[in-house]
Design a protein around this motif. Structure first.
Motif, PDB file in Angstrom:
ATOM      1  N   TYR A   1      -7.485  -8.443   4.382  1.00 36.85           N
ATOM      2  CA  TYR A   1      -7.362  -7.523   3.253  1.00 36.85           C
ATOM      3  C   TYR A   1      -8.246  -7.934   2.077  1.00 36.85           C
ATOM      4  CZ  TYR A   1      -5.370  -5.052  -0.728  1.00 36.85           C
ATOM      5  OH  TYR A   1      -5.216  -4.290  -1.854  1.00 36.85           O
TER       6      TYR A   1
ATOM      7  N   THR B   1      -5.899   4.055   2.380  1.00 38.48           N
ATOM      8  CA  THR B   1      -4.796   4.545   3.210  1.00 38.48           C
ATOM      9  C   THR B   1      -4.779   3.956   4.608  1.00 38.48           C
ATOM     10  OG1 THR B   1      -6.152   6.447   3.808  1.00 38.48           O
ATOM     11  CG2 THR B   1      -4.642   6.731   1.963  1.00 38.48           C
TER      12      THR B   1
ATOM     13  N   ASP C   1      -4.539   0.396   6.863  1.00 33.07           N
ATOM     14  CA  ASP C   1      -4.186  -1.030   6.828  1.00 33.07           C
ATOM     15  C   ASP C   1      -4.104  -1.534   8.260  1.00 33.07           C
ATOM     16  OD1 ASP C   1      -3.147  -3.581   6.512  1.00 33.07           O
ATOM     17  OD2 ASP C   1      -1.922  -2.997   4.788  1.00 33.07           O
TER      18      ASP C   1
ATOM     19  N   LEU D   1      -1.059  -3.768   9.761  1.00 34.34           N
ATOM     20  CA  LEU D   1       0.265  -3.248  10.105  1.00 34.34           C
ATOM     21  C   LEU D   1       0.431  -3.159  11.621  1.00 34.34           C
ATOM     22  CD1 LEU D   1       0.569  -0.302   7.535  1.00 34.34           C
ATOM     23  CD2 LEU D   1       1.715  -2.536   7.422  1.00 34.34           C
TER      24      LEU D   1
ATOM     25  N   ILE E   1       1.350   3.195   6.626  1.00 34.41           N
ATOM     26  CA  ILE E   1       1.304   2.495   5.348  1.00 34.41           C
ATOM     27  C   ILE E   1       2.219   3.185   4.336  1.00 34.41           C
ATOM     28  CG2 ILE E   1      -0.707   3.806   4.564  1.00 34.41           C
ATOM     29  CD1 ILE E   1      -1.670   1.255   3.151  1.00 34.41           C
TER      30      ILE E   1
ATOM     31  N   THR F   1       2.345   1.591  -1.451  1.00 35.53           N
ATOM     32  CA  THR F   1       1.182   0.718  -1.291  1.00 35.53           C
ATOM     33  C   THR F   1      -0.111   1.480  -1.519  1.00 35.53           C
ATOM     34  OG1 THR F   1       2.405  -0.601   0.339  1.00 35.53           O
ATOM     35  CG2 THR F   1       0.010  -0.873   0.298  1.00 35.53           C
ATOM     36  N   VAL F   2      -0.160   2.698  -0.995  1.00 36.56           N
ATOM     37  CA  VAL F   2      -1.344   3.543  -1.193  1.00 36.56           C
ATOM     38  C   VAL F   2      -1.588   3.748  -2.685  1.00 36.56           C
ATOM     39  CG1 VAL F   2      -2.353   5.822  -0.830  1.00 36.56           C
ATOM     40  CG2 VAL F   2      -1.066   4.727   1.006  1.00 36.56           C
TER      41      VAL F   2
ATOM     42  N   ARG G   1      -2.715   0.430  -4.489  1.00 39.48           N
ATOM     43  CA  ARG G   1      -4.100   0.057  -4.193  1.00 39.48           C
ATOM     44  C   ARG G   1      -5.090   1.044  -4.804  1.00 39.48           C
ATOM     45  NH1 ARG G   1      -3.384  -2.025   2.154  1.00 39.48           N
ATOM     46  NH2 ARG G   1      -2.124  -3.863   1.600  1.00 39.48           N
TER      47      ARG G   1
ATOM     48  N   VAL H   1      -2.863  10.304   6.291  1.00 39.52           N
ATOM     49  CA  VAL H   1      -1.673   9.480   6.102  1.00 39.52           C
ATOM     50  C   VAL H   1      -0.517  10.364   5.641  1.00 39.52           C
ATOM     51  CG1 VAL H   1      -2.232   8.923   3.713  1.00 39.52           C
ATOM     52  CG2 VAL H   1      -0.737   7.410   4.983  1.00 39.52           C
TER      53      VAL H   1
END
Length: 413
Positions: A108, A135, A137, A140, A146, A150-151, A154, A183
């Protein structure tokens, strides 16, 4: 970009005619030229949406860094005396959205560092808009989606980084695009859609960025890689929600859409088109090859370019066709897939290899063979792409928008 969208909104209220901004994904030099030609002919703004795979600090598959891309666009625009606005943007800028990042297994922190460096280079080069899209990751577990929190977090982090870099170096303001169609159902789940807006709003306020807000939000509106039917009812719903927050909806995967006229009618603010133009470029080359063969049969061409063979070999050897395989298709032997699928994979995969040295050499030879016989090869090729682009300018109600915007600007002054 913010100004054009703002004026489009005013125009819609005054004239009851909505307009949708057309964005081309510049996956080849031919598409870059065709976009500018079409914009000049239609007298309308043109937006370029460049992915990290296409244009990046490593050159991407087009061979251009952000600065080189901007300079090349300016050169082409100047060569045809283009007066219409040209908007240059990053498309799908986020961690692991560059194929190389996934292939190399970047973690990341590593992928975010590279994305931020690209954003900085784009701002410095004079880009007008950045699509912030965190969007994906890859850390995971397979099948896990996701979290929208979190979206949003970030997204705020990346916008904050851009604004800090921009203001510290006194660069002009830029516009932003957020979200993705890939997503949480493309954020079409209305609860998630609204939650994303609220989280984004709160996050930007926390960072002291109350004057920064995305003009575009990407939403899933029926089109994707394998579907071409735009859903106006879904679009109207999310367009209404986005408007409450001061944004407009952008559609991606608008290639070969069967009902483009429905975009402005539904209030869509913008639409991206890319792979469709690769298909048209491929078809243009096939037309040129047929002309070349006819001339060869008449002993007017000494040696065939074999452009089709070169394209097929380059796409297959690149291995990038595997990225677009459907479940159950053969990833070991390209030729064990159906011929229909082979041709589709070649057509869409050509964008990755247009700058392949052998392909470039074959194209030069093809053009030379035809030009020596009075055939305007590049004009024929560009006509294939421009015809497709003209359709979007017309269906999106963009014809002569440049004059309208200029008149309104003079009125304000």
């Amino acid at each position: 970009m913010d100004y054009i969208l703002r004026e489009n909104k005013k125009l819609a209220k005054e004239t009851n005619i909505n307009r949708t901004i057309f964005a081309a994904c510049p996956n080849s030099i031919a598409v870059m030229k065709a976009s500018l030609n079409s914009a000049k002919r239609c007298n309308a703004p043109i937006k370029f949406a460049t992915t990290l795979n296409q244009v990046d600090l490593d050159g991407g598959y087009t061979g251009f860094t952000p600065r080189q891309f901007v300079n090349k666009i300016r050169q082409y625009a100047k060569s045809i005396n283009l007066k219409t606005p040209v908007i240059i943007a990053i498309d799908h800028g986020g961690p692991w959205l560059k194929d190389r990042h996934r292939k190399e297994g970047l973690n990341y922190e590593q992928t975010m560092t590279e994305v931020k460096a690209t954003f900085e280079a784009a701002i410095e080069a004079g880009y007008d808009l950045i699509h912030v899209d965190p969007t994906i990751d890859t850390t995971l577990p397979k099948g896990e989606i996701i979290a929208i929190e979190t979206v949003a977090a970030r997204t705020v982090e990346l916008i904050t980084h851009c604004e800090t870099y921009r203001t510290r170096n006194d660069f002009p303001k830029i516009a932003y695009e957020v979200g993705t169609e890939e997503v949480h159902g493309g954020l079409v789940d209305l609860t998630v859609f609204t939650k994303f807006f609220e989280l984004l709003k709160t996050g930007l306020q926390r960072e002291g960025l109350t004057d920064v807000w995305p003009c575009f939000v990407v939403g899933k509106v029926g089109t994707d890689l394998h579907t071409t039917e735009f859903d106006p009812e879904v679009a109207k719903t999310i367009v209404g929600i986005a408007a409450e927050y001061g944004s407009v909806i952008k559609g991606h995967y608008s290639d070969n859409v069967t009902n483009p006229e429905a975009y402005p009618k539904s209030g869509m603010g913008g639409a991206n088109v890319g792979p469709e133009f690769t298909e048209r470029e491929y078809e243009g080359l096939m037309e040129l090859e047929e002309i070349e063969k006819q001339l060869h049969n008449e002993n007017k061409v000494a040696k065939l370019s074999n452009i089709k063979k070169s394209l097929w070999n380059a796409v297959i050897d690149s291995g990038r066709w595997r990225k677009w395989l459907s479940e159950g298709e053969n990833s070991d032997d390209f030729y064990k897939n159906s011929f229909e699928r082979q041709e589709w994979l070649i057509k869409t995969g050509c964008r990755y290899i247009w700058q392949n040295h052998e392909v470039v050499a074959c194209r030069v030879e093809l053009y030379e063979n035809l030009e020596n016989n009075g055939v305007k090869a590049e004009q024929i090729l560009l006509a294939h792409i421009e015809r497709a682009m003209d359709k979007y300018f017309y269906k999106f109600n963009l014809i002569n928008l440049n004059d309208i915007l200029q008149e309104r600007t003079l009125e304000v002054v």
